[in-house]
Design a protein around this motif. Structure first.
Motif, PDB file in Angstrom:
ATOM      1  N   HIS A 249      42.440  29.890  43.131  1.00  0.00           N
ATOM      2  CA  HIS A 249      42.452  30.594  41.910  1.00  0.00           C
ATOM      3  C   HIS A 249      43.928  30.428  41.156  1.00  0.00           C
ATOM      4  N   ALA A 250      44.318  29.028  41.145  1.00  0.00           N
ATOM      5  CA  ALA A 250      45.467  28.764  40.596  1.00  0.00           C
ATOM      6  C   ALA A 250      45.367  28.218  39.518  1.00  0.00           C
ATOM      7  N   TYR A 251      46.313  28.498  38.156  1.00  0.00           N
ATOM      8  CA  TYR A 251      46.261  27.936  36.980  1.00  0.00           C
ATOM      9  C   TYR A 251      47.581  27.752  36.470  1.00  0.00           C
ATOM     10  N   LYS A 252      47.479  26.815  35.243  1.00  0.00           N
ATOM     11  CA  LYS A 252      48.394  26.580  34.495  1.00  0.00           C
ATOM     12  C   LYS A 252      48.191  27.162  33.182  1.00  0.00           C
ATOM     13  N   MET A 253      49.364  28.123  32.361  1.00  0.00           N
ATOM     14  CA  MET A 253      48.975  28.719  31.312  1.00  0.00           C
ATOM     15  C   MET A 253      49.953  28.815  30.243  1.00  0.00           C
ATOM     16  N   ILE A 254      49.620  29.068  28.980  1.00  0.00           N
ATOM     17  CA  ILE A 254      50.441  28.988  28.009  1.00  0.00           C
ATOM     18  C   ILE A 254      50.085  30.092  27.234  1.00  0.00           C
ATOM     19  N   ALA A 255      50.825  31.152  26.836  1.00  0.00           N
ATOM     20  CA  ALA A 255      50.391  32.393  26.020  1.00  0.00           C
ATOM     21  C   ALA A 255      51.508  32.460  25.051  1.00  0.00           C
ATOM     22  N   SER A 256      50.767  32.767  23.786  1.00  0.00           N
ATOM     23  CA  SER A 256      51.665  32.863  22.655  1.00  0.00           C
ATOM     24  C   SER A 256      51.105  34.018  21.546  1.00  0.00           C
ATOM     25  N   ASN A 257      52.133  34.066  20.607  1.00  0.00           N
ATOM     26  CA  ASN A 257      51.606  34.738  19.271  1.00  0.00           C
ATOM     27  C   ASN A 257      50.651  34.130  18.297  1.00  0.00           C
ATOM     28  N   GLY A 258      50.163  32.809  18.859  1.00  0.00           N
ATOM     29  CA  GLY A 258      49.281  31.938  17.880  1.00  0.00           C
ATOM     30  C   GLY A 258      50.065  30.920  17.232  1.00  0.00           C
ATOM     31  N   VAL A 259      50.877  31.559  16.223  1.00  0.00           N
ATOM     32  CA  VAL A 259      51.601  30.707  15.257  1.00  0.00           C
ATOM     33  C   VAL A 259      52.642  29.668  15.886  1.00  0.00           C
ATOM     34  N   LEU A 260      53.012  30.015  17.056  1.00  0.00           N
ATOM     35  CA  LEU A 260      54.160  29.208  17.664  1.00  0.00           C
ATOM     36  C   LEU A 260      53.487  28.358  18.820  1.00  0.00           C
ATOM     37  N   HIS A 261      52.504  28.339  19.003  1.00  0.00           N
ATOM     38  CA  HIS A 261      51.538  27.589  20.021  1.00  0.00           C
ATOM     39  C   HIS A 261      51.962  26.382  20.251  1.00  0.00           C
ATOM     40  N   ARG A 262      51.670  25.686  18.992  1.00  0.00           N
ATOM     41  CA  ARG A 262      51.864  24.109  19.012  1.00  0.00           C
ATOM     42  C   ARG A 262      53.299  23.940  19.013  1.00  0.00           C
ATOM     43  N   GLY A 263      54.375  24.617  18.339  1.00  0.00           N
ATOM     44  CA  GLY A 263      55.661  24.291  18.369  1.00  0.00           C
ATOM     45  C   GLY A 263      56.220  24.190  19.769  1.00  0.00           C
TER      46      GLY A 263
END
Ligand code: LIP
Length: 268
Positions: A249-263
């Motif tokens: 049950h292992a993951y890699k993840m990126i959580a953000s406010n949305g507007v900064l995600h690509r940056g």
């Protein structure tokens, strides 16, 4: 197996989280019994005790719904509906007396349509609760409704500039994850206002949902660390990108406010 009414499931999960939180507070200054320890991880007897307390409360109300937890499984974790529980997220912090740890409880179901699944295993999260007993902060989310902190709606930040962002990074428990993330840490630290490493994934997700952090990145994190916090983030308007990696049950993840995600340009 009948799907619980979601508000009832949420109330039950908050009561169970408060019970585990009382156990954490009662033992905050006590010597902790360590069941297992490695270079970057600790398992306490209290982890298992807290999960048992949560499990009893959930099973008392819904005896047919299995539980997939960091401290073990009760019933069939591949059933149509399941609880996903981290009884003490931030165990190392808690062991050292650092009051930054929480209880994480999520209710998931197998999505009827694969396209509606949140995770590669076909599940979607319906209810999420993250409780910090030290700050008295209870985050709650029901799929499709706004996230609440102690009953008040919260939303992600609207910060758009990386040089104004606070980004949290977790290095998980393995040398491999550490080695993979250090080069990114060294690059990112020059582009943001601050980097924070707090040691509790579920709280980091809740902090992004509340606008305290603008993003949170970790690889090698487990489903029980992120299931509730991921829903809490999405119901607060955030973006929760994740992908299964080798491991239970292992993951890699990126959580953000949305507007900064690509940056973020995270190498995940
Ligand atoms: C912890 C996570 C944290 C991660 C740690 C550990 P635990 O969960 O919340 O983000 O970096 O390695 O996995 O083990 O304290 O429940």
């Amino acid at each position: 197996m009948k799907l619980p009414e979601q508000k009832r499931a949420l109330n039950l999960a908050t009561h169970a989280a408060r019970a585990a939180g009382r156990l954490m507070r009662a033992n905050q200054f006590e010597t902790k019994q360590v069941d297992a320890a490695s270079q970057h991880d600790i398992k306490l007897a209290l982890d298992a005790r807290a999960q048992n307390e949560i499990e009893e409360m959930l099973a008392d109300a819904y005896p047919d719904i299995p539980l997939l937890g960091e401290e073990g499984v009760h019933g069939d974790p591949a059933a149509a509906i399941r609880w996903v529980v981290d009884p003490i997220d931030g165990t190392v912090n808690f062991t050292y007396g650092i009051p930054h740890a929480c209880v994480s409880i999520a209710l998931q179901q197998k999505a009827e349509n694969p396209g509606e699944a949140d995770y590669e295993d076909g599940y979607q999260t319906l209810v999420g609760v993250v409780y910090d007993p030290f700050c008295g902060e209870m985050w709650t989310a029901v799929r499709g409704e706004p996230t609440r902190l102690n009953g008040k709606e919260v939303r992600v930040s609207n910060r758009k500039k990386m040089n104004e962002a606070i980004v949290s990074i977790g290095f998980a428990k393995s040398r491999e994850n550490l080695e993979a993330m250090l080069p990114y840490f060294n690059e990112l630290v020059h582009r943001v206002r601050k980097i924070r490493m707090m040691g509790a994934a579920a709280l980091a997700l809740a902090y992004v949902a509340t606008g305290r952090f603008d993003a949170y990145i970790e690889r090698g994190i487990r489903l029980w660390d992120i299931a509730a916090g991921g829903l809490i983030l999405e119901c607060a308007g955030g973006r929760f990108e994740h992908k299964a990696v080798p491991g239970e049950h292992a993951y890699k993840m990126i959580a953000s406010n949305g507007v900064l995600h690509r940056g973020l340009r995270a190498p995940l």
